[in-house]
Structures are given as C-alpha cells and as structure tokens.
Enzyme design. Structure first.
Site, PDB file in Angstrom:
ATOM      1  N   GLU A   1       0.816  -1.221   0.000  1.00  0.00           N
ATOM      2  CA  GLU A   1       0.000   0.000   0.000  1.00  0.00           C
ATOM      3  C   GLU A   1       0.854   1.278   0.000  1.00  0.00           C
ATOM      4  O   GLU A   1       0.352   2.365   0.275  1.00  0.00           O
ATOM      5  CB  GLU A   1      -0.928   0.014   1.229  1.00  0.00           C
ATOM      6  CG  GLU A   1      -1.781  -1.229   1.395  1.00  0.00           C
ATOM      7  CD  GLU A   1      -2.896  -1.359   0.365  1.00  0.00           C
ATOM      8  OE1 GLU A   1      -2.799  -0.710  -0.702  1.00  0.00           O
ATOM      9  OE2 GLU A   1      -3.856  -2.104   0.627  1.00  0.00           O
TER      10      GLU A   1
ATOM     11  N   HIS B   1      -3.333   3.030   8.180  1.00  0.00           N
ATOM     12  CA  HIS B   1      -4.390   2.382   7.389  1.00  0.00           C
ATOM     13  C   HIS B   1      -4.763   1.081   8.083  1.00  0.00           C
ATOM     14  O   HIS B   1      -3.900   0.238   8.356  1.00  0.00           O
ATOM     15  CB  HIS B   1      -3.892   2.105   5.971  1.00  0.00           C
ATOM     16  CG  HIS B   1      -4.769   1.179   5.182  1.00  0.00           C
ATOM     17  ND1 HIS B   1      -6.150   1.289   5.149  1.00  0.00           N
ATOM     18  CD2 HIS B   1      -4.472   0.123   4.380  1.00  0.00           C
ATOM     19  CE1 HIS B   1      -6.648   0.348   4.374  1.00  0.00           C
ATOM     20  NE2 HIS B   1      -5.649  -0.386   3.900  1.00  0.00           N
TER      21      HIS B   1
ATOM     22  N   HIS C   1      -8.074  -2.110   8.662  1.00  0.00           N
ATOM     23  CA  HIS C   1      -9.270  -2.771   8.146  1.00  0.00           C
ATOM     24  C   HIS C   1     -10.271  -2.904   9.294  1.00  0.00           C
ATOM     25  O   HIS C   1     -10.959  -3.913   9.410  1.00  0.00           O
ATOM     26  CB  HIS C   1      -8.932  -4.143   7.572  1.00  0.00           C
ATOM     27  CG  HIS C   1      -7.968  -4.119   6.433  1.00  0.00           C
ATOM     28  ND1 HIS C   1      -7.528  -5.268   5.807  1.00  0.00           N
ATOM     29  CD2 HIS C   1      -7.360  -3.097   5.788  1.00  0.00           C
ATOM     30  CE1 HIS C   1      -6.685  -4.966   4.836  1.00  0.00           C
ATOM     31  NE2 HIS C   1      -6.565  -3.643   4.804  1.00  0.00           N
TER      32      HIS C   1
ATOM     33  N   TYR D   1     -15.565  15.777  18.831  1.00  0.00           N
ATOM     34  CA  TYR D   1     -14.239  15.217  18.602  1.00  0.00           C
ATOM     35  C   TYR D   1     -14.114  14.550  17.239  1.00  0.00           C
ATOM     36  O   TYR D   1     -13.044  14.545  16.641  1.00  0.00           O
ATOM     37  CB  TYR D   1     -13.859  14.253  19.732  1.00  0.00           C
ATOM     38  CG  TYR D   1     -13.374  14.999  20.941  1.00  0.00           C
ATOM     39  CD1 TYR D   1     -12.039  15.312  21.111  1.00  0.00           C
ATOM     40  CD2 TYR D   1     -14.275  15.450  21.907  1.00  0.00           C
ATOM     41  CE1 TYR D   1     -11.590  16.031  22.201  1.00  0.00           C
ATOM     42  CE2 TYR D   1     -13.845  16.176  23.012  1.00  0.00           C
ATOM     43  CZ  TYR D   1     -12.495  16.465  23.145  1.00  0.00           C
ATOM     44  OH  TYR D   1     -12.060  17.195  24.226  1.00  0.00           O
TER      45      TYR D   1
ATOM     46  N   HIS E   1     -13.019  -1.932   2.283  1.00  0.00           N
ATOM     47  CA  HIS E   1     -11.593  -2.118   2.555  1.00  0.00           C
ATOM     48  C   HIS E   1     -11.216  -1.577   3.935  1.00  0.00           C
ATOM     49  O   HIS E   1     -10.845  -2.342   4.812  1.00  0.00           O
ATOM     50  CB  HIS E   1     -10.784  -1.437   1.450  1.00  0.00           C
ATOM     51  CG  HIS E   1      -9.324  -1.697   1.487  1.00  0.00           C
ATOM     52  ND1 HIS E   1      -8.500  -1.557   0.383  1.00  0.00           N
ATOM     53  CD2 HIS E   1      -8.498  -2.067   2.498  1.00  0.00           C
ATOM     54  CE1 HIS E   1      -7.265  -1.844   0.712  1.00  0.00           C
ATOM     55  NE2 HIS E   1      -7.235  -2.152   1.990  1.00  0.00           N
TER      56      HIS E   1
END
Length: 215
Positions: A75, A94, A96, A121, A161
């Site tokens: 990625e 990143h 999942h 927030y 994803h």
C-alpha cells in the site's frame, strides 16, 4: 537513540496497541512515518501489527527505494499520496477496522462525509471523511484517488476495505484513526434511531474554535 531507531520503536508500540485492542487483525493494516531526511518508515508486507520487529520495519528513500528492513507493504502508493499532497503529514495509518469497513458498505452514507456529525471530537480530529471507491489492495489507483482530493482531506474510507488517516505526528494519526473507528461504531449503533446530531451552528462553532478543515 537515533531518530530512525526511536521511530521504529514507536511504530511497533502503536501497532501492537491497535492490534491488542482488536482494531486490526491478522496481517492487515499498515503504518508509515516520515523521517527528517524525507525517507519513510513503513510496516513490512505480510506482517502482523501485533508482532513487529522494529529493526525489520522498512525504510524507503524519497525516491521510493528500499534502504533497510524488510520489503514494505504493497500500500506504499496510498501512503505516498498523503505525504505528497498534505505536506504537514508526518504519519499515515491504514486499518481494516470492523466498524469503519461496515459503514463503508451502507448505501445511505454520504460519500462526501461518511461520518454523521455526532460528536465534537469526530469533527475536530477528522474533518470530513471522504468515501473512495473499491480498489484491489495494492492498486496504485488508490494513490491517484487520494491525489485527486488535492490535500483537502486528512482521512478517507476505502469502500469494502478500510480507513486511512494522515496526521502531523504518529500519535496524532493513531488518535485520529481511533476516533474514526469509534465514530463509525457510534453511527452504526444509532442507525435508524433518529439520533440528535450536531446542528449546522454547533458544527460551525467547533470548526471555527479548532480551525478544522471542513471542505
């Protein structure tokens, strides 16, 4: 301790924290951080975030070449796009994570801002979170999609994803990622409940008070 050694240790520490609390699983998810020389430290491909060896975390030069450590996550184009378009970015996370992925599957979410304005927030730490379409993992087109946002979003949600968040520091990126997952969980819990979200005036107060990017 050198900058690179310290940052590798920090990445491993935060990655284990995310893994131990179920925010990532198996060998999913990746983290990167930018060093003062412009190179990146990135979690290796196929590695579990709960069991990282700091010395094996990949170092990538500004030209995209592997300097040390194991082969990096596939990625990399996704991470690189945030560094290129948001120059204040110091780290990218990143995951999942379950609730964020679940939210990305719902047909009624707003692709321009996937999180309803439920808390101050969520607005403060994330701004508007854009939904990006599905891409095969590792597809360089993910990076092009992020570049297409012209640096206006610190967080995106990849359909089917998972979320991606950029922050000025590693700590800031992790905190914002946790806020995104918590906000997604809250949105799912309240789905169909006619919950009272923040109104436009309240949102504007938060945006103004904390200088939030809200575009």
């Amino acid at each position: 301790m050198s900058e690179i050694a310290k940052t590798r240790e920090q990445i491993a520490l935060y990655a284990k924290s995310l893994f131990d609390r179920g925010l990532t699983h198996g060998s999913t998810g990746n983290i990167s951080a930018r060093l003062s020389d412009g190179s990146l430290l990135v979690t290796p491909t196929g590695s579990s975030m709960g069991f990282l060896d700091p010395a094996r975390i990949s170092q990538i030069s500004e030209k995209g070449e592997l300097v040390s450590g194991d082969r990096p996550t596939k990625e990399i184009p996704l991470h690189a796009a945030f560094y290129e378009t948001r120059h204040q970015t110091g780290a990218v996370v990143h995951l999942h994570s379950c609730h964020s992925v679940a939210l990305s599957l719902l047909p009624e979410i707003d692709p321009d801002n996937v999180l309803p304005p439920l808390t101050a927030y969520g607005i403060m730490l994330l701004g508007k979170v854009r939904l990006l379409p599905f891409f095969v993992p590792g597809d360089p087109a993910m990076g092009e999609a992020v570049r297409g946002l012209a640096g206006k979003h610190a967080a995106v949600l990849l359909a089917n994803h998972g979320p991606v968040v950029a922050g000025k520091t590693l700590e800031a990126a992790v905190n914002a990622m946790e806020e995104l997952e918590a906000s997604a969980k809250l949105a799912l819990l309240l789905r169909g409940a006619n919950a009272t979200a923040l109104n436009e005036d309240q949102i504007n107060q938060v945006v103004t008070r904390f200088d939030v990017e809200w575009t």
